[in-house]
Design a protein around this motif. Structure first.
Motif, short mmCIF file in Angstrom:
data_model
loop_
_atom_site.label_atom_id
_atom_site.label_comp_id
_atom_site.label_asym_id
_atom_site.label_seq_id
_atom_site.Cartn_x
_atom_site.Cartn_y
_atom_site.Cartn_z
N UNK A 121 -19.81 42.15 38.57
CA UNK A 121 -19.23 41.96 37.25
C UNK A 121 -18.33 40.74 37.17
N UNK A 122 -17.57 40.68 36.07
CA UNK A 122 -16.70 39.53 35.85
C UNK A 122 -15.53 39.50 36.83
N UNK A 123 -14.88 38.35 36.87
CA UNK A 123 -13.74 38.12 37.76
C UNK A 123 -12.49 37.93 36.91
N UNK A 124 -11.45 38.70 37.17
CA UNK A 124 -10.16 38.52 36.50
C UNK A 124 -9.34 37.51 37.28
N UNK A 125 -8.78 36.53 36.56
CA UNK A 125 -7.98 35.49 37.21
C UNK A 125 -6.68 35.27 36.46
N UNK A 126 -5.67 34.86 37.20
CA UNK A 126 -4.39 34.46 36.63
C UNK A 126 -3.72 33.53 37.63
N UNK A 127 -2.78 32.75 37.15
CA UNK A 127 -2.00 31.90 38.04
C UNK A 127 -0.53 32.06 37.71
N UNK A 128 0.28 31.74 38.68
CA UNK A 128 1.73 31.67 38.47
C UNK A 128 2.15 30.24 38.75
N UNK A 129 2.93 29.69 37.83
CA UNK A 129 3.39 28.32 37.95
C UNK A 129 4.92 28.30 37.99
N UNK A 130 5.49 27.13 38.16
CA UNK A 130 6.94 26.99 38.18
C UNK A 130 7.37 25.91 37.19
N UNK A 131 6.73 25.90 36.02
CA UNK A 131 6.95 24.82 35.07
C UNK A 131 8.39 24.73 34.58
N UNK A 132 9.12 25.82 34.61
CA UNK A 132 10.53 25.78 34.23
C UNK A 132 11.41 25.17 35.30
N UNK A 133 10.85 24.95 36.48
CA UNK A 133 11.60 24.42 37.62
C UNK A 133 11.00 23.13 38.17
N UNK A 134 9.77 22.83 37.82
CA UNK A 134 9.05 21.66 38.35
C UNK A 134 8.42 20.91 37.19
N UNK A 135 8.24 19.61 37.36
CA UNK A 135 7.57 18.79 36.35
C UNK A 135 6.07 18.77 36.57
N UNK A 136 5.47 19.95 36.55
CA UNK A 136 4.03 20.04 36.68
C UNK A 136 3.59 21.43 36.23
N UNK A 137 2.30 21.58 36.07
CA UNK A 137 1.71 22.88 35.76
C UNK A 137 0.94 23.40 36.97
N UNK B 206 -19.98 34.01 38.32
CA UNK B 206 -19.62 35.12 37.42
C UNK B 206 -18.72 34.67 36.27
N UNK B 207 -18.74 35.50 35.22
CA UNK B 207 -17.83 35.29 34.09
C UNK B 207 -16.39 35.42 34.57
N UNK B 208 -15.53 34.55 34.07
CA UNK B 208 -14.10 34.65 34.34
C UNK B 208 -13.42 35.31 33.15
N UNK B 209 -12.46 36.17 33.44
CA UNK B 209 -11.64 36.79 32.40
C UNK B 209 -10.21 36.36 32.66
N UNK B 210 -9.63 35.68 31.68
CA UNK B 210 -8.24 35.23 31.75
C UNK B 210 -7.53 35.66 30.48
N UNK B 211 -6.22 35.73 30.56
CA UNK B 211 -5.41 35.95 29.37
C UNK B 211 -4.63 34.66 29.14
N UNK B 212 -4.79 34.07 27.97
CA UNK B 212 -4.18 32.76 27.66
C UNK B 212 -4.74 31.71 28.61
N UNK B 213 -6.05 31.56 28.57
CA UNK B 213 -6.76 30.67 29.49
C UNK B 213 -6.27 29.24 29.43
#
Length: 166
Positions: free
Chosen positions: A17-33, A69-76
């Motif tokens: 089936x599909x793959x659920x993905x998410x990432x964690x960033x530090x944009x409030x602390x670093x000048x990057x995404x 496979x299909x990717x499932x993200x929230x706020x892709x």
């Protein structure tokens, strides 16, 4: 670490089936995404929390496993740029936030949608943390894993609602 990434890639390839993905960033602390943590879940494979910082080339088996496979993200729109920067390529995408907007839900953040459509409460609170810190606290890792734990079920629930709405 290379062996762990290879094993994750193998298990994800064998999942269904599909793959659920998410990432964690530090944009409030670093000048990057930049992604400082990648969360992945697939039925039959389990949940994986991957640290792409020390050995980004070790991600190759995981990237290969996710090509079809299909990717499932929230706020892709938040996650796709940093995943692409690491070499991840998506063939098919389902964005649960966008689906919630199309279904005219009042609130489309992940916790609200999970509560409304699945009747579950997500423990939130570390989204604005400095994910570039190492080692990551266990409490943060648990929080991160929850972001993909029911994402596929949320996809199915919102898709049913959209289908019913025509």
């Amino acid at each position: 670490m290379l062996d762990e990434f290879a094993e994750a890639g193998r298990l994800l390839s064998e999942g269904t089936g599909p793959v659920a993905l998410d990432t964690e960033r530090a944009s409030g602390y670093r000048y990057s995404q930049r992604a400082y943590l990648i969360q992945i879940r697939r039925r039959g494979a389990g949940t994986f929390l991957l640290d792409p910082i020390d050995e980004p080339d070790a991600l190759a088996p995981v990237i290969d496993a996710l090509r079809g496979p299909e990717w499932v993200l929230h706020a892709a729109d938040q996650d796709l740029p940093c995943l692409r920067e690491l070499g991840f390529v998506c063939a098919e995408l389902y964005d649960t936030e966008l689906a919630g907007r199309l279904a005219n839900l009042d609130r489309v953040n992940l916790a609200s949608m999970v509560q409304q459509l699945l009747g579950l409460a997500l423990t939130k609170g570390h989204g604005a943390a400095d994910w570039s810190k190492r080692p990551l606290p266990d409490e943060w890792l648990n929080y991160a894993a929850l972001d993909v734990e029911v994402l596929i079920e949320l996809r199915d629930a919102i898709d049913e609602q959209l289908t019913a709405q025509g």
